[in-house]
Design an enzyme around this catalytic site. Structure first.
Site, mmCIF file in Angstrom:
data_model
loop_
_atom_site.group_PDB
_atom_site.id
_atom_site.type_symbol
_atom_site.label_atom_id
_atom_site.label_comp_id
_atom_site.label_asym_id
_atom_site.label_seq_id
_atom_site.Cartn_x
_atom_site.Cartn_y
_atom_site.Cartn_z
ATOM 1 N N ARG A 162 0.823 -1.202 0.000
ATOM 2 C CA ARG A 162 0.000 0.000 0.000
ATOM 3 C C ARG A 162 0.859 1.255 0.000
ATOM 4 O O ARG A 162 0.538 2.251 -0.651
ATOM 5 C CB ARG A 162 -0.941 0.031 1.214
ATOM 6 N N TYR A 197 -15.221 18.701 -15.473
ATOM 7 C CA TYR A 197 -15.728 17.336 -15.610
ATOM 8 C C TYR A 197 -16.820 17.076 -14.574
ATOM 9 O O TYR A 197 -16.696 17.468 -13.412
ATOM 10 C CB TYR A 197 -14.567 16.352 -15.445
ATOM 11 N N ASP A 224 -5.915 19.667 -14.737
ATOM 12 C CA ASP A 224 -6.282 18.351 -15.249
ATOM 13 C C ASP A 224 -5.878 18.306 -16.718
ATOM 14 O O ASP A 224 -6.442 19.007 -17.553
ATOM 15 C CB ASP A 224 -7.788 18.138 -15.090
ATOM 16 N N LYS A 268 -7.907 7.122 -19.505
ATOM 17 C CA LYS A 268 -8.111 7.619 -20.867
ATOM 18 C C LYS A 268 -6.851 7.402 -21.715
ATOM 19 O O LYS A 268 -6.455 6.289 -21.970
ATOM 20 C CB LYS A 268 -8.514 9.089 -20.819
#
Length: 401
Positions: free
Chosen positions: A77, A129, A201, A226
């Site tokens: 982790r 977004y 972004d 993406k």
């Protein structure tokens, strides 16, 4: 492979180029081309076997020779070799020092927002977004973090939105789905004058076409899902930065909340990166061809693509980016019914923002930012150009009589 753990370990961003000595012993990664970095940085051959593709490290726990004595890894982790390799590559492609990969783009957003603390304020571009809008309005506000949405078309618009407790300015450029261009350099000057952190972004442009850190951004974020991964088989996000304090805070929060991607997803995304430069060129080539086709169609009211001279911010796009990407939007003649018919018939990756990605926006907000019922967003693929054009033409002919 250099573990991305502490400032001491990450200061050179994993920039050892011993495996590239056949290119030039004097070169540093910053002098290498984009494609070369995408293939080699963070991807050193396995020292145990010589495998040129680093193996997936699925182990959750790592051996210690004594208490606290290990090879840079304790628990997956906190750090994982496969994830760290991916982080090194993306950081290099964004010309940044530190990368932190997350389990999703939304996890990146939430971690950055949490980092500014309760009682503080965010200024966000208004046509952000839908998932980010939802988080700002319906999650962050319950944690005492307020967001003001502003039209960034004129950078000076944000001046009036600053408050004493404004800690973060959130930008998308191009915006999703209206593809407006935000002047990163101008916004960075204003944000830093108010001692606010600027987040950009960069999902739609990818590191290949735009590098916000070079334009004044403090953090650049991506939905890896993406373009970076590029194969529709991974959900991931990543943040890249140069500031060590920002890096340490976000790395701590990520470990504390556990928003980490799996080693297998990290490996898949690393694989995708190796062809990013090739794919982005084809995405752009096809997008430009489709945009020009749609501009000539009597079944289309408006085409929105930064590569077209008709785009209101075409000059800014040329100044700020190295290309125009593969995303475009258009307004079909008619309304929801015509848009729905088109989407039912087209095989290309297309969506209806008003009912899909931006469904969380109020109708008033959608209309204000231009997300109308006849707006369609195309994520243009890398198929043969002629086939994409034929697909879109037949769908338009059915949808608009």
């Amino acid at each position: 492979m250099v573990p991305n753990i502490t400032p001491e370990n990450t200061e050179n961003n994993g920039s050892s180029t011993d495996h590239l000595n056949h290119l030039n012993d004097e070169w540093t990664t910053s002098q290498l081309g984009f494609g070369t970095r995408a293939i080699h940085v963070g991807q050193e051959p396995d020292p145990a076997t010589g495998a040129v593709i680093p193996p997936i490290s699925l182990s959750t726990t790592f051996k210690q020779t004594a208490i606290g004595i290990h090879k840079g890894y304790e628990y997956s982790r906190a750090n994982n070799p496969t994830r760290n390799a991916f982080e090194e590559t993306v950081a290099s492609l964004e010309n940044g020092k530190y990368g932190i990969a997350f389990s999703s783009g939304s996890a990146v957003t939430s971690t950055i927002v949490i980092s500014i603390g309760t009682g503080n304020h965010i200024i966000s571009v208004n046509d952000v977004y839908g998932g980010s809008f939802r988080y700002f309005k319906r999650v962050a506000n319950t944690q005492g973090i307020e967001t003001t949405f502003v039209d960034f078309l004129d950078p000076q618009n944000i001046e009036l939105a600053f408050k004493e407790n404004t800690k973060l300015v959130w930008v998308e450029t191009p915006t999703n789905p209206t593809l407006r261009i935000v002047d990163i350099r101008e916004i960075s000057i204003i944000a830093h004058k108010h001692n606010a952190i600027l987040v950009v972004d960069n999902t739609f442009m990818s590191p290949y076409f735009q590098n916000p850190l070079e334009l004044g951004a403090d953090i650049v974020v991506h939905s890896v899902t993406k373009y970076i991964n590029g194969h529709s088989d991974v959900v991931m996000g990543i943040a890249v930065m140069n500031d060590i304090e920002i890096y340490q805070k976000l790395r701590f929060l990520q470990n504390a909340t556990g928003a980490v991607p799996s080693p297998f997803d990290s490996w898949l995304a690393s694989r995708g990166l190796k062809t990013l430069h090739l794919r982005m060129e084809k995405h752009q080539e096809n997008a430009m061809a489709i945009a020009k086709f749609l501009e000539k169609s009597d079944k289309v009211i408006e085409v929105i693509y930064p590569g077209l001279e008709s785009h209101k911010q075409h000059k800014l796009a040329k100044k700020q980016t190295k290309g125009f990407g593969g995303m475009l939007s258009f307004k079909i003649k008619g309304g929801y019914e015509e848009a729905n018919l088109f989407l039912q018939r087209v095989e290309s990756l297309a969506e209806h923002p008003a009912r899909m990605t931006h469904a969380s926006l109020t109708e008033e907000h959608r209309i204000a930012v231009g997300v109308t019922d006849n707006l369609i967003r195309l994520s243009v693929g890398i198929e043969d150009t002629e086939d994409l054009l034929a697909d879109i033409e037949q769908a338009l002919n059915i949808a608009v009589q």
